[in-house]
Design a protein around this motif. Structure first.
Motif, PDB file in Angstrom:
ATOM      1  N   ILE A  94      21.393 -69.705  14.494  1.00 49.38           N
ATOM      2  CA  ILE A  94      20.761 -68.417  14.178  1.00 49.38           C
ATOM      3  C   ILE A  94      20.423 -67.729  15.497  1.00 49.38           C
ATOM      4  O   ILE A  94      20.141 -68.399  16.487  1.00 49.38           O
ATOM      5  CB  ILE A  94      19.494 -68.604  13.317  1.00 49.38           C
ATOM      6  CG1 ILE A  94      18.995 -67.265  12.759  1.00 49.38           C
ATOM      7  CG2 ILE A  94      18.395 -69.317  14.110  1.00 49.38           C
ATOM      8  CD1 ILE A  94      17.941 -67.408  11.673  1.00 49.38           C
ATOM      9  N   ARG A 131      17.856 -64.638  16.531  1.00 53.08           N
ATOM     10  CA  ARG A 131      16.881 -63.672  15.999  1.00 53.08           C
ATOM     11  C   ARG A 131      16.758 -62.512  17.001  1.00 53.08           C
ATOM     12  O   ARG A 131      16.016 -62.587  17.967  1.00 53.08           O
ATOM     13  CB  ARG A 131      15.530 -64.373  15.779  1.00 53.08           C
ATOM     14  CG  ARG A 131      15.612 -65.527  14.784  1.00 53.08           C
ATOM     15  CD  ARG A 131      14.291 -66.172  14.493  1.00 53.08           C
ATOM     16  NE  ARG A 131      14.441 -67.305  13.568  1.00 53.08           N
ATOM     17  CZ  ARG A 131      14.561 -68.575  13.965  1.00 53.08           C
ATOM     18  NH1 ARG A 131      14.564 -68.870  15.252  1.00 53.08           N
ATOM     19  NH2 ARG A 131      14.701 -69.546  13.074  1.00 53.08           N
ATOM     20  N   SER A 138      21.211 -70.413   2.382  1.00 53.53           N
ATOM     21  CA  SER A 138      19.893 -70.050   2.905  1.00 53.53           C
ATOM     22  C   SER A 138      19.236 -69.073   1.949  1.00 53.53           C
ATOM     23  O   SER A 138      19.913 -68.419   1.150  1.00 53.53           O
ATOM     24  CB  SER A 138      20.063 -69.380   4.277  1.00 53.53           C
ATOM     25  OG  SER A 138      18.897 -68.660   4.649  1.00 53.53           O
ATOM     26  N   MET A 139      17.936 -68.917   2.094  1.00 55.74           N
ATOM     27  CA  MET A 139      17.284 -67.816   1.379  1.00 55.74           C
ATOM     28  C   MET A 139      17.892 -66.485   1.821  1.00 55.74           C
ATOM     29  O   MET A 139      17.948 -65.530   1.080  1.00 55.74           O
ATOM     30  CB  MET A 139      15.800 -67.788   1.709  1.00 55.74           C
ATOM     31  CG  MET A 139      14.972 -68.770   0.975  1.00 55.74           C
ATOM     32  SD  MET A 139      13.323 -68.659   1.594  1.00 55.74           S
ATOM     33  CE  MET A 139      13.189 -66.906   1.813  1.00 55.74           C
ATOM     34  N   MET A 140      18.428 -66.510   3.067  1.00 65.27           N
ATOM     35  CA  MET A 140      19.062 -65.297   3.587  1.00 65.27           C
ATOM     36  C   MET A 140      20.439 -65.086   2.986  1.00 65.27           C
ATOM     37  O   MET A 140      21.145 -64.157   3.343  1.00 65.27           O
ATOM     38  CB  MET A 140      19.135 -65.357   5.129  1.00 65.27           C
ATOM     39  CG  MET A 140      17.903 -64.820   5.814  1.00 65.27           C
ATOM     40  SD  MET A 140      16.414 -65.634   5.279  1.00 65.27           S
ATOM     41  CE  MET A 140      15.241 -64.340   5.486  1.00 65.27           C
ATOM     42  N   ARG A 166      15.730 -59.932   6.442  1.00 61.52           N
ATOM     43  CA  ARG A 166      14.457 -59.710   7.113  1.00 61.52           C
ATOM     44  C   ARG A 166      14.780 -59.208   8.501  1.00 61.52           C
ATOM     45  O   ARG A 166      15.934 -59.283   8.962  1.00 61.52           O
ATOM     46  CB  ARG A 166      13.574 -60.959   7.140  1.00 61.52           C
ATOM     47  CG  ARG A 166      13.846 -61.943   8.255  1.00 61.52           C
ATOM     48  CD  ARG A 166      12.783 -63.047   8.249  1.00 61.52           C
ATOM     49  NE  ARG A 166      12.919 -63.970   9.367  1.00 61.52           N
ATOM     50  CZ  ARG A 166      12.365 -63.789  10.564  1.00 61.52           C
ATOM     51  NH1 ARG A 166      11.644 -62.710  10.783  1.00 61.52           N
ATOM     52  NH2 ARG A 166      12.527 -64.677  11.533  1.00 61.52           N
ATOM     53  N   VAL A 214      17.479 -60.905  11.673  1.00 56.08           N
ATOM     54  CA  VAL A 214      18.443 -61.953  11.311  1.00 56.08           C
ATOM     55  C   VAL A 214      19.686 -61.373  10.631  1.00 56.08           C
ATOM     56  O   VAL A 214      20.300 -62.005   9.759  1.00 56.08           O
ATOM     57  CB  VAL A 214      17.787 -63.040  10.418  1.00 56.08           C
ATOM     58  CG1 VAL A 214      16.693 -63.790  11.170  1.00 56.08           C
ATOM     59  CG2 VAL A 214      17.257 -62.444   9.119  1.00 56.08           C
ATOM     60  N   TYR A 264      22.831 -63.641  10.751  1.00 56.89           N
ATOM     61  CA  TYR A 264      22.605 -64.866   9.971  1.00 56.89           C
ATOM     62  C   TYR A 264      22.659 -64.558   8.483  1.00 56.89           C
ATOM     63  O   TYR A 264      23.317 -65.257   7.710  1.00 56.89           O
ATOM     64  CB  TYR A 264      21.254 -65.440  10.356  1.00 56.89           C
ATOM     65  CG  TYR A 264      20.897 -66.762   9.737  1.00 56.89           C
ATOM     66  CD1 TYR A 264      20.050 -66.827   8.628  1.00 56.89           C
ATOM     67  CD2 TYR A 264      21.365 -67.944  10.273  1.00 56.89           C
ATOM     68  CE1 TYR A 264      19.700 -68.043   8.076  1.00 56.89           C
ATOM     69  CE2 TYR A 264      21.007 -69.172   9.720  1.00 56.89           C
ATOM     70  CZ  TYR A 264      20.171 -69.201   8.628  1.00 56.89           C
ATOM     71  OH  TYR A 264      19.814 -70.412   8.066  1.00 56.89           O
ATOM     72  N   PRO A 301      18.186 -73.854   1.276  1.00 56.35           N
ATOM     73  CA  PRO A 301      16.847 -74.310   1.652  1.00 56.35           C
ATOM     74  C   PRO A 301      15.925 -73.118   1.843  1.00 56.35           C
ATOM     75  O   PRO A 301      16.378 -72.038   2.257  1.00 56.35           O
ATOM     76  CB  PRO A 301      17.067 -75.063   2.968  1.00 56.35           C
ATOM     77  CG  PRO A 301      18.550 -75.320   3.018  1.00 56.35           C
ATOM     78  CD  PRO A 301      19.181 -74.177   2.288  1.00 56.35           C
ATOM     79  N   GLY A 302      14.667 -73.316   1.570  1.00 57.71           N
ATOM     80  CA  GLY A 302      13.665 -72.311   1.925  1.00 57.71           C
ATOM     81  C   GLY A 302      13.367 -72.436   3.413  1.00 57.71           C
ATOM     82  O   GLY A 302      14.274 -72.680   4.225  1.00 57.71           O
ATOM     83  N   TYR A 303      12.121 -72.278   3.791  1.00 63.63           N
ATOM     84  CA  TYR A 303      11.766 -72.434   5.206  1.00 63.63           C
ATOM     85  C   TYR A 303      11.432 -73.902   5.469  1.00 63.63           C
ATOM     86  O   TYR A 303      10.463 -74.426   4.929  1.00 63.63           O
ATOM     87  CB  TYR A 303      10.624 -71.489   5.569  1.00 63.63           C
ATOM     88  CG  TYR A 303      11.141 -70.100   5.825  1.00 63.63           C
ATOM     89  CD1 TYR A 303      11.358 -69.198   4.789  1.00 63.63           C
ATOM     90  CD2 TYR A 303      11.500 -69.702   7.112  1.00 63.63           C
ATOM     91  CE1 TYR A 303      11.890 -67.939   5.026  1.00 63.63           C
ATOM     92  CE2 TYR A 303      12.013 -68.437   7.356  1.00 63.63           C
ATOM     93  CZ  TYR A 303      12.216 -67.566   6.314  1.00 63.63           C
ATOM     94  OH  TYR A 303      12.756 -66.323   6.559  1.00 63.63           O
ATOM     95  N   GLN A 307      15.406 -75.588  14.285  1.00 63.39           N
ATOM     96  CA  GLN A 307      15.869 -74.204  14.123  1.00 63.39           C
ATOM     97  C   GLN A 307      14.702 -73.243  13.846  1.00 63.39           C
ATOM     98  O   GLN A 307      14.730 -72.090  14.252  1.00 63.39           O
ATOM     99  CB  GLN A 307      16.897 -74.126  12.979  1.00 63.39           C
ATOM    100  CG  GLN A 307      17.631 -72.812  12.897  1.00 63.39           C
ATOM    101  CD  GLN A 307      17.373 -72.084  11.578  1.00 63.39           C
ATOM    102  OE1 GLN A 307      16.213 -71.866  11.212  1.00 63.39           O
ATOM    103  NE2 GLN A 307      18.435 -71.711  10.914  1.00 63.39           N
ATOM    104  N   LEU A 360       9.222 -70.277  14.936  1.00 64.50           N
ATOM    105  CA  LEU A 360       8.437 -69.546  13.922  1.00 64.50           C
ATOM    106  C   LEU A 360       7.149 -70.263  13.583  1.00 64.50           C
ATOM    107  O   LEU A 360       6.328 -69.763  12.818  1.00 64.50           O
ATOM    108  CB  LEU A 360       9.275 -69.373  12.642  1.00 64.50           C
ATOM    109  CG  LEU A 360      10.635 -68.719  12.798  1.00 64.50           C
ATOM    110  CD1 LEU A 360      11.385 -68.728  11.477  1.00 64.50           C
ATOM    111  CD2 LEU A 360      10.489 -67.294  13.333  1.00 64.50           C
TER     112      LEU A 360
HETATM  113  C1  GCO Z   1      14.317 -67.036   9.841  1.00 67.40           C
HETATM  114  C2  GCO Z   1      14.552 -68.478   9.460  1.00 67.40           C
HETATM  115  C3  GCO Z   1      15.289 -68.556   8.153  1.00 67.40           C
HETATM  116  C4  GCO Z   1      15.479 -69.999   7.790  1.00 67.40           C
HETATM  117  C5  GCO Z   1      16.254 -70.159   6.538  1.00 67.40           C
HETATM  118  C6  GCO Z   1      15.553 -69.632   5.347  1.00 67.40           C
HETATM  119  O1  GCO Z   1      14.355 -66.729  11.036  1.00 67.40           O
HETATM  120  O2  GCO Z   1      14.085 -66.245   8.914  1.00 67.40           O
HETATM  121  O3  GCO Z   1      15.272 -69.152  10.477  1.00 67.40           O
HETATM  122  O4  GCO Z   1      16.494 -67.889   8.236  1.00 67.40           O
HETATM  123  O5  GCO Z   1      16.182 -70.669   8.767  1.00 67.40           O
HETATM  124  O6  GCO Z   1      17.552 -69.710   6.650  1.00 67.40           O
HETATM  125  O7  GCO Z   1      16.288 -70.039   4.197  1.00 67.40           O
END
Ligand code: GCO
Ligand code: NAP
Length: 266
Positions: A98, A100, A146-148, A153, A156, A159, A189-191, A196, A200
């Motif tokens: 990832i 950011r 991913s949740m993404m 957000r 990202v 990603y 997966p969630g957070y 990685q 955060l």
């Molecule tokens: C972010 C996080 C998320 C998690 C994950 C959530 O910066 O928002 O890294 O992206 O890694 O993917 O499901």
């Protein structure tokens, strides 16, 4: 229903990028369920570190030096694995990165690098493995989404684009190869507390929790970050015969965060 359907006894599983983090946890669960474990990393010293971690966990794993974005190396690695193990029953496309960076500050080369690892590589690896699964008459592919895959957000963009694409690649592999008894599903997966997401969760200079840490805990009905171990049961299920009629599904393991609008500010 035979509980043996959840066993991975006699299966050969390749979890990409599983020297540590989520991949290591999933591979460890597969080993506990009876599978032979294969993993890879981009440099020998990292593979060696991974091997030491598996050995410490009492797991006999085979590690390969393989950058999943390099198609020639991936193809050679698949041939080596099939030559040594005779088959690949389970593939988990776990390796991922990832970056950011606010989108308008992100270089195109940085965007492409994330897409390359998180989306192109699962295509490359799956394309190399699927012919062997067709020949064997079965196969399980699990893509770590991913949740993404569902939400965006700030910072990202690459990603989220990659993981959104990986969701649809998952569904397309399921559609195109389901007739060969290959099931392709995703885990979202969630957070999860891994290297990685460490940035955060870093403590602030005054010792307080990172604002994003507090935000995620408030947005998650379970009221906590996930652990890599939270993904082990869902991964074993999707890798086992217990999920032979589950195909093209993204199983979100997120403590309920995707279901929750969030607590009203006090
Ligand atoms: C972010 C996080 C998320 C998690 C994950 C959530 O910066 O928002 O890294 O992206 O890694 O993917 O499901
Ligand atoms: P991590 O701790 O950063 O581990 C990523 C792994 O991928 C590392 O072993 C890394 O190896 C490997 N990798 C990266 N690029 C590679 C390449 N080109 N070739 C081979 N291996 C490569 O990440 P994680 O948190 O365990 O995440 C694993 C997967 O879950 C990723 O796909 C991630 O997007 C996804 N995910 C994570 C979360 C979370 O909250 N943590 C949530 C949802 C989804 P190196 O050490 O050599 O870089």
């Amino acid at each position: 229903m035979d509980m043996k359907d959840f066993s991975l006894e006699g299966k050969v599983a390749w979890v990409t990028g599983a020297s540590y983090g989520i991949g290591f946890a999933i591979a460890s669960a597969f080993a506990a369920a009876g599978a032979k474990i294969i993993f890879n990393d981009i440099k020998q010293d990292l593979v060696d570190k991974g091997l030491a971690s598996y050995k410490e966990a009492g797991i006999e794993a085979k590690g390969y030096v393989c950058d999943v974005t390099n198609e020639d190396v991936v193809n050679a690695t698949v041939e080596d694995i099939v030559r040594e193990f005779g088959k690949i029953d389970i593939l988990v496309n776990n390796a991922g990165i990832i970056k950011r960076i606010p989108m308008c500050e992100m270089k195109a080369s940085e965007f492409r690098q994330v897409i390359d690892v998180d989306l192109n590589a699962p295509f490359i690896v799956s394309k190399a493995v699927i012919p062997h699964m067709i020949k064997a008459g079965h196969g399980k592919i699990i893509n770590i989404c991913s949740m993404m895959s569902e939400l965006g957000r700030e910072t990202v963009s690459a990603y989220a684009a990659a993981k959104g694409g990986l969701k649809m690649l998952t569904r397309n592999i399921a559609s195109e190869y389901g007739e060969y008894n290959i099931q392709c599903n995703g885990i979202g997966p969630g957070y999860i507390a891994t290297p990685q997401t460490a940035p955060l969760r870093e403590r602030q200079a005054d010792g307080s929790r990172h604002p994003f840490d507090q935000f995620i805990v408030s947005k998650t009905p379970a009221g906590r970050w996930g652990n890599a171990e939270d993904l082990q049961g869902p991964a074993v299920f999707l890798a086992s015969d217990a999920s032979n009629f589950v195909n093209g599904h993204i199983l979100y393991v997120d403590g309920g965060i995707l279901a929750y609008i969030g607590k009203q500010p006090q």
